[in-house]
Motif scaffolding. Structure first.
Motif, PDB file in Angstrom:
ATOM      1  N   MET A   1       8.433 -27.996 -10.379  1.00 47.20           N
ATOM      2  CA  MET A   1       7.443 -28.621 -11.250  1.00 47.20           C
ATOM      3  C   MET A   1       7.740 -30.111 -11.290  1.00 47.20           C
ATOM      4  O   MET A   1       8.868 -30.515 -11.545  1.00 47.20           O
ATOM      5  CB  MET A   1       7.525 -27.981 -12.639  1.00 47.20           C
ATOM      6  CG  MET A   1       6.687 -28.634 -13.701  1.00 47.20           C
ATOM      7  SD  MET A   1       4.906 -28.637 -13.476  1.00 47.20           S
ATOM      8  CE  MET A   1       4.529 -26.933 -13.364  1.00 47.20           C
ATOM      9  N   ARG A   2       6.729 -30.903 -11.094  1.00 46.29           N
ATOM     10  CA  ARG A   2       6.866 -32.362 -11.097  1.00 46.29           C
ATOM     11  C   ARG A   2       6.841 -32.878 -12.538  1.00 46.29           C
ATOM     12  O   ARG A   2       6.031 -32.448 -13.356  1.00 46.29           O
ATOM     13  CB  ARG A   2       5.719 -32.965 -10.303  1.00 46.29           C
ATOM     14  CG  ARG A   2       5.803 -34.474 -10.122  1.00 46.29           C
ATOM     15  CD  ARG A   2       4.644 -34.987  -9.296  1.00 46.29           C
ATOM     16  NE  ARG A   2       4.591 -34.366  -7.983  1.00 46.29           N
ATOM     17  CZ  ARG A   2       5.230 -34.836  -6.914  1.00 46.29           C
ATOM     18  NH1 ARG A   2       5.965 -35.904  -7.000  1.00 46.29           N
ATOM     19  NH2 ARG A   2       5.111 -34.224  -5.749  1.00 46.29           N
ATOM     20  N   CYS A   3       7.725 -33.826 -12.855  1.00 44.13           N
ATOM     21  CA  CYS A   3       7.778 -34.432 -14.186  1.00 44.13           C
ATOM     22  C   CYS A   3       6.520 -35.270 -14.412  1.00 44.13           C
ATOM     23  O   CYS A   3       6.180 -36.119 -13.582  1.00 44.13           O
ATOM     24  CB  CYS A   3       9.024 -35.308 -14.316  1.00 44.13           C
ATOM     25  SG  CYS A   3       9.096 -36.264 -15.859  1.00 44.13           S
ATOM     26  N   PRO A   4       5.823 -35.056 -15.535  1.00 40.45           N
ATOM     27  CA  PRO A   4       4.607 -35.829 -15.798  1.00 40.45           C
ATOM     28  C   PRO A   4       4.904 -37.283 -16.194  1.00 40.45           C
ATOM     29  O   PRO A   4       4.003 -38.106 -16.217  1.00 40.45           O
ATOM     30  CB  PRO A   4       3.942 -35.079 -16.947  1.00 40.45           C
ATOM     31  CG  PRO A   4       5.051 -34.363 -17.617  1.00 40.45           C
ATOM     32  CD  PRO A   4       6.062 -34.042 -16.556  1.00 40.45           C
ATOM     33  N   PHE A   5       6.162 -37.585 -16.470  1.00 38.26           N
ATOM     34  CA  PHE A   5       6.525 -38.937 -16.908  1.00 38.26           C
ATOM     35  C   PHE A   5       6.980 -39.819 -15.751  1.00 38.26           C
ATOM     36  O   PHE A   5       6.515 -40.946 -15.621  1.00 38.26           O
ATOM     37  CB  PHE A   5       7.607 -38.865 -17.988  1.00 38.26           C
ATOM     38  CG  PHE A   5       7.173 -38.089 -19.195  1.00 38.26           C
ATOM     39  CD1 PHE A   5       6.324 -38.651 -20.137  1.00 38.26           C
ATOM     40  CD2 PHE A   5       7.576 -36.776 -19.371  1.00 38.26           C
ATOM     41  CE1 PHE A   5       5.894 -37.924 -21.232  1.00 38.26           C
ATOM     42  CE2 PHE A   5       7.158 -36.039 -20.464  1.00 38.26           C
ATOM     43  CZ  PHE A   5       6.316 -36.606 -21.406  1.00 38.26           C
ATOM     44  N   CYS A   6       7.892 -39.302 -14.904  1.00 35.99           N
ATOM     45  CA  CYS A   6       8.417 -40.148 -13.821  1.00 35.99           C
ATOM     46  C   CYS A   6       8.036 -39.644 -12.430  1.00 35.99           C
ATOM     47  O   CYS A   6       8.259 -40.330 -11.440  1.00 35.99           O
ATOM     48  CB  CYS A   6       9.938 -40.265 -13.932  1.00 35.99           C
ATOM     49  SG  CYS A   6      10.842 -38.754 -13.491  1.00 35.99           S
ATOM     50  N   GLY A   7       7.467 -38.429 -12.342  1.00 34.79           N
ATOM     51  CA  GLY A   7       7.040 -37.891 -11.059  1.00 34.79           C
ATOM     52  C   GLY A   7       8.129 -37.193 -10.263  1.00 34.79           C
ATOM     53  O   GLY A   7       7.875 -36.682  -9.173  1.00 34.79           O
ATOM     54  N   SER A   8       9.336 -37.138 -10.787  1.00 36.99           N
ATOM     55  CA  SER A   8      10.442 -36.488 -10.089  1.00 36.99           C
ATOM     56  C   SER A   8      10.195 -34.987  -9.991  1.00 36.99           C
ATOM     57  O   SER A   8       9.623 -34.369 -10.883  1.00 36.99           O
ATOM     58  CB  SER A   8      11.749 -36.748 -10.841  1.00 36.99           C
ATOM     59  OG  SER A   8      12.784 -35.960 -10.293  1.00 36.99           O
ATOM     60  N   GLU A   9      10.661 -34.398  -8.875  1.00 37.74           N
ATOM     61  CA  GLU A   9      10.530 -32.950  -8.720  1.00 37.74           C
ATOM     62  C   GLU A   9      11.766 -32.210  -9.206  1.00 37.74           C
ATOM     63  O   GLU A   9      11.841 -30.991  -9.117  1.00 37.74           O
ATOM     64  CB  GLU A   9      10.230 -32.613  -7.266  1.00 37.74           C
ATOM     65  CG  GLU A   9       8.840 -33.076  -6.870  1.00 37.74           C
ATOM     66  CD  GLU A   9       8.407 -32.552  -5.511  1.00 37.74           C
ATOM     67  OE1 GLU A   9       8.929 -31.510  -5.074  1.00 37.74           O
ATOM     68  OE2 GLU A   9       7.545 -33.192  -4.916  1.00 37.74           O
ATOM     69  N   ASN A  10      12.743 -32.939  -9.743  1.00 38.11           N
ATOM     70  CA  ASN A  10      13.977 -32.335 -10.240  1.00 38.11           C
ATOM     71  C   ASN A  10      13.840 -32.031 -11.723  1.00 38.11           C
ATOM     72  O   ASN A  10      14.215 -32.826 -12.576  1.00 38.11           O
ATOM     73  CB  ASN A  10      15.175 -33.263 -10.005  1.00 38.11           C
ATOM     74  CG  ASN A  10      15.429 -33.510  -8.536  1.00 38.11           C
ATOM     75  OD1 ASN A  10      15.222 -32.619  -7.727  1.00 38.11           O
ATOM     76  ND2 ASN A  10      15.853 -34.711  -8.196  1.00 38.11           N
ATOM     77  N   THR A  11      13.273 -30.867 -12.034  1.00 37.98           N
ATOM     78  CA  THR A  11      13.154 -30.446 -13.427  1.00 37.98           C
ATOM     79  C   THR A  11      13.819 -29.092 -13.582  1.00 37.98           C
ATOM     80  O   THR A  11      13.916 -28.319 -12.628  1.00 37.98           O
ATOM     81  CB  THR A  11      11.681 -30.356 -13.881  1.00 37.98           C
ATOM     82  OG1 THR A  11      11.018 -29.370 -13.094  1.00 37.98           O
ATOM     83  CG2 THR A  11      10.968 -31.695 -13.737  1.00 37.98           C
ATOM     84  N   ALA A  12      14.282 -28.814 -14.798  1.00 40.76           N
ATOM     85  CA  ALA A  12      14.943 -27.542 -15.075  1.00 40.76           C
ATOM     86  C   ALA A  12      14.274 -26.865 -16.265  1.00 40.76           C
ATOM     87  O   ALA A  12      13.834 -27.525 -17.206  1.00 40.76           O
ATOM     88  CB  ALA A  12      16.420 -27.781 -15.375  1.00 40.76           C
ATOM     89  N   VAL A  13      14.223 -25.537 -16.216  1.00 39.41           N
ATOM     90  CA  VAL A  13      13.678 -24.756 -17.322  1.00 39.41           C
ATOM     91  C   VAL A  13      14.776 -24.565 -18.356  1.00 39.41           C
ATOM     92  O   VAL A  13      15.871 -24.102 -18.045  1.00 39.41           O
ATOM     93  CB  VAL A  13      13.164 -23.385 -16.828  1.00 39.41           C
ATOM     94  CG1 VAL A  13      12.721 -22.513 -17.989  1.00 39.41           C
ATOM     95  CG2 VAL A  13      12.034 -23.563 -15.833  1.00 39.41           C
ATOM     96  N   LYS A  14      14.501 -24.953 -19.599  1.00 37.24           N
ATOM     97  CA  LYS A  14      15.474 -24.813 -20.684  1.00 37.24           C
ATOM     98  C   LYS A  14      15.204 -23.583 -21.539  1.00 37.24           C
ATOM     99  O   LYS A  14      16.114 -23.029 -22.132  1.00 37.24           O
ATOM    100  CB  LYS A  14      15.466 -26.070 -21.586  1.00 37.24           C
ATOM    101  CG  LYS A  14      16.010 -27.296 -20.897  1.00 37.24           C
ATOM    102  CD  LYS A  14      17.448 -27.059 -20.528  1.00 37.24           C
ATOM    103  CE  LYS A  14      18.034 -28.247 -19.807  1.00 37.24           C
ATOM    104  NZ  LYS A  14      19.366 -27.979 -19.301  1.00 37.24           N
ATOM    105  N   ASP A  15      13.940 -23.166 -21.622  1.00 37.04           N
ATOM    106  CA  ASP A  15      13.589 -22.026 -22.467  1.00 37.04           C
ATOM    107  C   ASP A  15      12.282 -21.424 -21.950  1.00 37.04           C
ATOM    108  O   ASP A  15      11.366 -22.155 -21.586  1.00 37.04           O
ATOM    109  CB  ASP A  15      13.424 -22.496 -23.918  1.00 37.04           C
ATOM    110  CG  ASP A  15      13.020 -21.384 -24.859  1.00 37.04           C
ATOM    111  OD1 ASP A  15      13.650 -20.314 -24.811  1.00 37.04           O
ATOM    112  OD2 ASP A  15      12.066 -21.579 -25.638  1.00 37.04           O
TER     113      ASP A  15
END
Length: 157
Positions: A1-15
């Protein structure tokens, strides 16, 4: 999932948890690059639904557009966001299980009206006024009178 703020594809699911009467999964995510937090929703889509408008034009069904139209009808009424989401999910389930990939806008409008009638009578009348294109106050009076008579017939049964 791409970050809507910075566009990075490095996101993690926390919950993760179920939402909308177990018809969706709500995920809280965090961007590993900028640290921003955001929420995503996942829903099962059985088929793409095309709405056929009165003038014959076709457009893809938009869940958000349906949700907005219901929200407008119940604005400043005691109907919470979760209830609107449940209504939308129910309508989408009916459309997807109907077996047709193309749905007339009139059928969609009737499903919304059925749902609103059970949830909020004022929202029902508001939606009907736009959907049925009321021209003057007498249209409201006739519609309300007809609705009241239908309610009486149901109560007497």
């Amino acid at each position: 999932m791409r970050c809507p703020f910075c566009g990075s594809e490095n996101t993690a699911v926390k919950d993760s948890r179920s939402a909308e009467d177990d018809t969706a999964v709500r995920r809280r995510r965090v961007c590993e690059s900028c640290g921003a937090r955001f929420t995503t929703f996942e829903r099962v889509q059985l088929r793409e639904i095309v709405v056929v408008k009165r003038d014959g034009k076709r457009s893809l069904f938009e869940r958000d557009k349906l949700s907005r139209s219901i929200s407008v009808a119940v604005r400043k009424r005691p109907v919470d966001r979760d209830r609107i989401d449940q209504m939308v999910s129910g309508i989408v389930r009916k459309l997807e299980s109907g077996g047709e990939s193309e749905v007339p806008s009139s059928q969609l409008g009737e499903l919304v009206m059925e749902s609103l009638k059970r949830v909020d009578p004022v929202g029902y009348v508001r939606y009907a006024s736009v959907y049925r294109d009321f021209k003057d106050p007498s249209d409201f009076a006739q519609f309300i009178e007809k609705t009241a008579l239908e309610e009486e017939d149901i109560d007497e049964s």
